[in-house]
Design an enzyme around this catalytic site. Structure first.
Site, PDB file in Angstrom:
ATOM      1  N   HIS A 144      87.046  32.875 -47.438  1.00  0.00           N
ATOM      2  CA  HIS A 144      86.001  32.982 -46.409  1.00  0.00           C
ATOM      3  C   HIS A 144      86.579  33.507 -45.093  1.00  0.00           C
ATOM      4  CE1 HIS A 144      82.809  32.151 -43.581  1.00  0.00           C
ATOM      5  NE2 HIS A 144      83.722  31.557 -42.831  1.00  0.00           N
ATOM      6  N   HIS A 149      85.787  37.195 -42.131  1.00  0.00           N
ATOM      7  CA  HIS A 149      85.876  37.344 -40.672  1.00  0.00           C
ATOM      8  C   HIS A 149      86.765  38.482 -40.181  1.00  0.00           C
ATOM      9  CE1 HIS A 149      83.612  33.820 -39.306  1.00  0.00           C
ATOM     10  NE2 HIS A 149      84.153  33.119 -40.279  1.00  0.00           N
ATOM     11  N   GLU A 190      78.501  33.909 -38.331  1.00  0.00           N
ATOM     12  CA  GLU A 190      78.468  33.461 -39.723  1.00  0.00           C
ATOM     13  C   GLU A 190      77.308  34.037 -40.540  1.00  0.00           C
ATOM     14  OE1 GLU A 190      80.884  32.073 -41.139  1.00  0.00           O
ATOM     15  OE2 GLU A 190      82.011  30.986 -39.603  1.00  0.00           O
ATOM     16  N   SER A 209      81.010  36.365 -47.562  1.00  0.00           N
ATOM     17  CA  SER A 209      81.947  35.713 -48.487  1.00  0.00           C
ATOM     18  C   SER A 209      81.217  34.858 -49.518  1.00  0.00           C
ATOM     19  CB  SER A 209      82.954  34.859 -47.698  1.00  0.00           C
ATOM     20  OG  SER A 209      82.291  33.802 -47.023  1.00  0.00           O
TER      21      SER A 209
HETATM   22 CO    CO Z   1      83.549  31.198 -40.819  1.00  0.00          CO
END
Ligand code: CO
Ligand code: PHE
Length: 293
Positions: A144, A149, A190, A209
């Protein structure tokens, strides 16, 4: 400002909030900023194989769904073959936008997290999920954090937004605005969507993700809302942590996001203190659903 939070204090707070459940990372070797060594040689062949499976699953879903900025940056990272070495990516990233990657044992205190962002350091968890967590994981892992990111930190405007978010976090802690500011992170970093000439695209790491939400969030006719991001409205909107999102906030550009968060939030926090937050699935008067069924 002193931005150190002791290990004991942090782990005690986590235990209290989660009714005794412990974080799964190894915090013993972390320094005062919760930074550890990645110890890349310690990953097993099974872990690299699981990473490849996660990577391939996502890559099959992302064309036409993830924003171009994400896909292009990801391709430059050569991360398809196994868990990447943070050092190598960090060097490329530093050359591109001045950000670096630091390895952390898992979730870290808010103050520490904001301090890293404010100094253009992105904390990436070192451990990988177990095979049985292929589809769903509770705490963020290296897949993730890295896959979701890191690519967008190569975009100069988004990179500046993330730094300013960190500075804003330190300020929100002093103003009692943390709950509000956390919602903005959730709904942008997010779970954010961006409008492009080709249609809605994903830029939020939590979606990028995730095996299921990539398709779900762009499917017309679900019960979820897709509405244009209004900063104050977002600060006042609750979110779900254990289901797909019931609202996706859409930006028109990273510039719009950066400029919309430039104002001083002090009066926002002041005003919102006395307001009941909107439920996660609200559609307010005057708002338009951007992905109608
Ligand atoms: Co995150
Ligand atoms: N401008 C905000 C403030 O003054 C800080 C902020 C910047 C928050 C970027 C989020 C994103 O508090």
């Amino acid at each position: 400002m002193d931005t150190t939070v002791s290990n004991e204090d942090f782990l005690a707070t986590v235990a209290e909030k989660s009714h005794g459940a412990a974080l799964r990372g190894d915090y013993a070797s972390a320094d005062a900023q919760y930074v550890v060594q990645q110890d890349w040689a310690a990953y097993t062949e099974e872990e690299h194989a699981l990473w490849r499976r996660l990577y391939q699953r996502q890559m099959a879903l992302l064309p036409g769904r993830a924003c171009n900025e994400f896909i292009e940056a990801l391709q430059g990272l050569n991360a398809a073959d196994g868990i990447p070495q943070f050092e190598a990516t960090s060097k490329k990233l530093e050359a591109a936008t001045g950000w670096t990657i630091v390895a952390v044992p898992g979730l870290i205190p808010e103050l520490t997290f904001f301090d890293h962002l404010a100094n253009r350091r992105f904390p990436v968890t070192v451990w990988l999920r177990k095979p049985e967590e292929f589809n769903y994981i509770v705490e963020p892992d290296v897949f993730h954090d890295f896959f979701g990111h890191v690519p967008l930190l190569f975009n100069p405007v988004f990179a500046d937004y993330m730094q300013r978010y960190g500075q804003g976090g330190l300020k929100a802690m002093q103003l009692g605005g943390l709950d509000q500011l956390a919602r903005l992170y959730w709904y942008t970093v997010e779970f954010g969507l961006i409008n492009t000439p080709e249609g809605l695209r994903i830029y939020g790491a939590g979606i990028l993700s995730s095996g299921g939400e990539v398709e779900y969030c762009l499917t017309p006719g679900t019960t979820s809302r897709h509405i244009h991001l209004d900063i104050k409205r977002c600060l006042n909107t609750l979110y779900k942590i254990d289901t797909y999102q019931e609202t996706y906030f859409v930006i028109n550009s990273f510039d719009e996001l950066f400029e919309g968060t430039a104002p001083d939030f002090t009066p926002y926090y002041e005003e919102l203190k006395s307001k009941t937050p909107y439920p996660a699935n609200s559609l307010l008067d005057g708002e338009t659903e951007l992905l109608p069924g």
